[in-house]
Design an enzyme around this catalytic site. Sequence first.
Site, short mmCIF file in Angstrom:
data_model
loop_
_atom_site.label_atom_id
_atom_site.label_comp_id
_atom_site.label_asym_id
_atom_site.label_seq_id
_atom_site.Cartn_x
_atom_site.Cartn_y
_atom_site.Cartn_z
CG HIS A 157 -1.68 -1.26 1.43
ND1 HIS A 157 -2.92 -1.52 0.90
CD2 HIS A 157 -1.32 -2.38 2.11
CE1 HIS A 157 -3.30 -2.74 1.25
NE2 HIS A 157 -2.35 -3.29 1.98
CB SER A 278 14.07 22.49 -15.38
OG SER A 278 13.33 23.68 -15.52
CE LYS A 284 12.28 19.45 -11.43
NZ LYS A 284 11.03 19.85 -12.06
CD GLU A 291 9.36 12.34 -15.58
OE1 GLU A 291 8.48 13.00 -15.03
OE2 GLU A 291 10.40 12.87 -16.03
#
Length: 462
Positions: A157, A278, A284, A291
């Site tokens: 979970h 970025s 970043k 992804e």
Amino acid sequence: MQQQTWSQRFELALNPAIARFNASISFDIELIEYDLTGSVAHAKMLAHTGIISTTEAEQLVAGLEQIRQEYQQGQFTPGIEAEDVHFAVERRLTEIVGDVGKKLHTARSRNDQVGTDTRLYLRDQITQIRTQLREFQSVLLNLAEQHIETLIPGYTHLQRAQPLSLAHHLLAYFQMAQRDWERLGDVYKRVNISPLGSGALAGTTFPIDRHYTAQLLNFDGVYANSLDGVSDRDFAIEFLSAASLIMVHLSRLSEEVILWASEEFSFIKLKDSCATGSSIMPQKKNPDVPELVRGKTGRVYGHLQALLVLMKGLPLAYNKDLQEDKEALFDGVKTVKACLEAMTILLDQGLEFRTNRLAEAVAEDFSNATDVADYLAARGVPFREAYNLVGKVVKTCVAAGKLLKDLSLEEWKELHPAFEEDIYQAIAPQQVVAARNSYGGTGFEQVSRAIQAARSQISAAS
Ligand code: ARG
């Protein structure tokens, strides 16, 4: 000048927009090498059975091989006027060898031809993808070997559950890839059946030898029914289904890598070679590779769905709808190959586990609570009773801002007289992991054996 494709029955030229709509050459050119190989086998069979002469077959084969060279050297680039790769090849062949080229299509239809090409193509692709899966597995194994004793929180979970050997976590993906590899081997068996000689739908009046072409093309057998031979696309659907499962696995791993790379988890560091920045936020470092893999997964599922829907209403035998199988299949193949390659590189060179942070993570929670209950149960307390008691202990600790390891022996004994000094050892993360020595569990001994078994699995022939 536009060459006539169809029989004398047609009086008018095709409307140019309809010609473009109908044509598949822009994408089925991908099949050209397989089309040539299939045609070479067909020409040889025509001579073998006496349908054409040996000299004629030799001319056809030489012409086809010349087209192969022209294509490889970038000199053969058929346009829309050819409609599809099969017509393009036949036309060029006739330009090269003259009228004998017109004999190639004896006892054959584009329907059995395109089925043959697609199977030859997919067979190669499956072999390549299986090799890629082996590389992926081998990188997982190398990582696992380095991290047998590295601990990582295990979750259910997405809540901390019990600590794990990091190797055990990685080996779970090894097993998924193993099933993928086996599944593709199974799909291959049904891909590798020859429809050639099914003709348009009903077979042919010529005394062809289907087993001869099948043998020349290294097929394991021939379709027993000509209607099924030209209209079956189960093999493509099976492939896309196996490909979808590969993507399920890659996408789950991607999701974990993305989580692990976040500030919140901080379990891994992404290396510059596999991360991106970025354009506005200078701090970043983004996990674009996992992804994209996660994102591309939807494409492959989409192609599977497209083929299932494509097939469901088709009456026997060939229907032009079937031309739509190709882009789905080709893109499915390309996507899976690209994702496997990227994930293999990412695991091999693109990330580093932050072992200090992982060691902290497993020491700072209650993921050893089951072990306290097991401790009592092993000393005769019924498990459910032990479980309830530990629940209370955890509650008290949470309220006091303590961990289980912070309790004194007196406190333990107050809770239950069965607790002894060795409780501290029993709840230390390293011991918590080591103790799960059941077959297939995360205990170090099991994990070391699993690594050995995995090594011999991937080095065994096929
Ligand atoms: N380009 C066609 C396809 O991909 C080849 C088969 C055409 N057959 C036909 N009967 N029109 O399906």
